[in-house]
Design a protein around this motif. Structure first.
Motif: not given
Ligand code: PLP
Length: 467
Positions: A138-140, A143, A182, A184, A231, A233, A235, A260, A262-263, A289, A291-292
């Protein structure tokens, strides 16, 4: 394949069919309680083996009452994609094949699928074609991977080998993030030895965008190796940092620029939205991501690094038994923090192949149009205030009652909407205010789903008013 596997799969396929048929009609959030799920699923450690089909059947019956219809069209919580048809089946096949995507020799197909999907993603997102790509959870973790590459490269330029010598005694690494970073990114930095209190936060504006002036000041206040985390987007609001201005500043200060996304990075795949990511391609690394917004099943994130040597140096490990292939194909474990991992590339490949460039653009544009529709519908109720500029797929709404506490009324609305179970949304705090977050990220959401969900929210607000 053994008969037992086929029998268990037959049970799963039957259950999958009925779940898929009802995913848009079943209540979005399940009625099961914590206790009822513990009772249904729990019990002492089984002593004896059980037949596979019975295990799967029992598991499905016990778990189903606790399954959230996140793949359905009216789940707007967090930032949650559905799973496109081709991705579900491709992901199943990666389990049937049970391929570890570590080394070419463990799965030539997984390696080549990653290679192809990586090139498609770079093209789709307008990122440099030479960037290296890793398929992570995932994006975490994306990152984390990108920032590990950044840490390697910035310390290498300062004459330090962090992989060999660690951080004790290393040159001080400065990290600047936006005020609305974010969590993460903070988590990723923490795992890399950079504590939350060491990170400098550059002020952000009312939508959560990093202010270039604040970044310039933060970088100008010190010297030495630096990493800037931006970033694409936010969150909560969906807002984008101004990458072109920030890239010029980062370059002037010799800093590594990470995004970052993610979406929000997926806005780069849309002609109508791309202007918001202007300059994003100038960064050194990107995390996103699948999966988003790409609607690949969990878990699936992707990292891109414009400096493949730094990426590989931060991730790659060698051991005599980890044999590399002489033709120098893609060795998947060179680009990720894991050694063994599932072959996530199959589902990503299936998503891009099934949608094509036009389909991805359409998916992104449609979700954004539906987010604007949501905001417009909610504005028809005077007690609902939309807090953000709806520039992407995110809507932040708040209840402002004629009298009384707006935070409490907003929390009350969210609870009522969740109990009505027509849709699911979560809450957040935005600039010291409680707010409801709506994220439209699912390929199957329609205008009607948005209208039904907005009606449920408006009904909740009216209930509160007449209480
Ligand atoms: C901007 C941003 N970065 C990172 C993440 C972390 O993504 P993940 O939970 O898929 O690891 C999110 C999750 O919503 C996010 O919105």
């Amino acid at each position: 394949m053994s008969d037992a596997t086929e029998d268990a799969l037959a049970v799963a396929i039957d259950a999958a069919r009925s779940f898929l048929r009802t995913r848009s009609s079943r209540p979005v959030f399940p009625a099961a309680t914590l206790d009822s799920l513990r009772t249904a699923l729990g019990g002492p450690l089984p002593l004896d083996p059980s037949p596979a089909d019975r295990v799967v059947g029992d598991l499905i019956r016990a778990a189903d009452p606790g399954i959230v219809a996140t793949v359905g069209p009216r789940y707007f919580g967090f930032v949650t994609g559905g799973a496109l048809p081709a991705t579900v089946a491709a992901d199943w096949m990666s389990t049937i094949w049970d391929q570890p995507a570590s080394l070419y020799v463990l799965s030539p197909a997984a390696s080549v699928v990653e290679e192809v999907a990586a090139a498609w993603l770079l093209d789709l997102l307008g990122l440099p074609a030479h960037a290296s790509v890793g398929f992570v959870t995932g994006c975490h973790t994306a990152n984390f991977t990108a920032l590990a590459a950044a840490r390697h490269e910035m310390l290498r330029r300062a004459g330090w080998d962090v992989e060999a010598d660690g951080l004790n005694g290393s040159p001080m690494l400065r990290v600047v993030v936006g005020g609305e970073v974010h969590v993460s990114v903070i988590g990723a930095l923490r795992m890399l030895g950079i504590g939350a209190r060491q990170v400098v936060r550059a002020e952000a504006d009312a939508q959560g965008r990093m202010l270039p002036r604040a970044l310039d000041e933060a970088l100008g206040a010190g010297s030495g190796p630096a990493i800037v985390c931006t970033q694409a987007g936010n969150v909560n609001t969906g807002a984008f940092d101004p990458f072109d201005e920030i890239a010029a500043i980062a370059r002037r200060h010799g800093a590594w620029l990470h995004v970052d996304g993610a979406f929000g990075l997926w806005a780069a795949a849309s002609g109508a939205l791309r202007h918001q990511t202007r300059g994003v391609e100038l960064a050194d690394s990107w995390a996103t991501d699948a999966h988003k917004w790409l609607n690949v099943p969990y878990d699936s994130g992707v990292v891109f690094v414009a400096h493949p040597a730094a990426h590989r140096a931060a991730m790659s490990l060698t051991a005599a038994y980890l044999v590399r292939s002489p033709d120098e194909p893609r060795e998947p474990m060179d680009w990720t923090p894991e050694s063994s991992r599932r072959a996530r590339g199959f589902a990503v490949y299936a998503a891009v192949r099934s949608l094509g460039r036009r389909g991805v653009e359409d998916l992104v544009d449609r979700c954004c149009r539906l987010a604007r529709r949501f905001a417009d519908r909610l504005r028809q109720e005077p007690r609902i205030q939309i807090l953000n500029d709806v520039v992407l797929n995110q809507v932040l709404a708040r209840v402002v009652p004629a009298a009384g506490d707006a935070d409490a009324a907003t929390r009350d609305m969210i609870a009522r909407v969740q109990q009505a179970r027509v849709c699911w949304v979560g809450g957040t705090r935005w600039h010291d205010m409680d707010a409801m977050r709506i994220s439209v990220s699912n390929w199957s959401t329609t205008d009607e789903d948005v209208d039904r969900s907005a009606d449920s929210m408006i009904a909740a607000v009216r209930e509160i008013a007449t209480r």
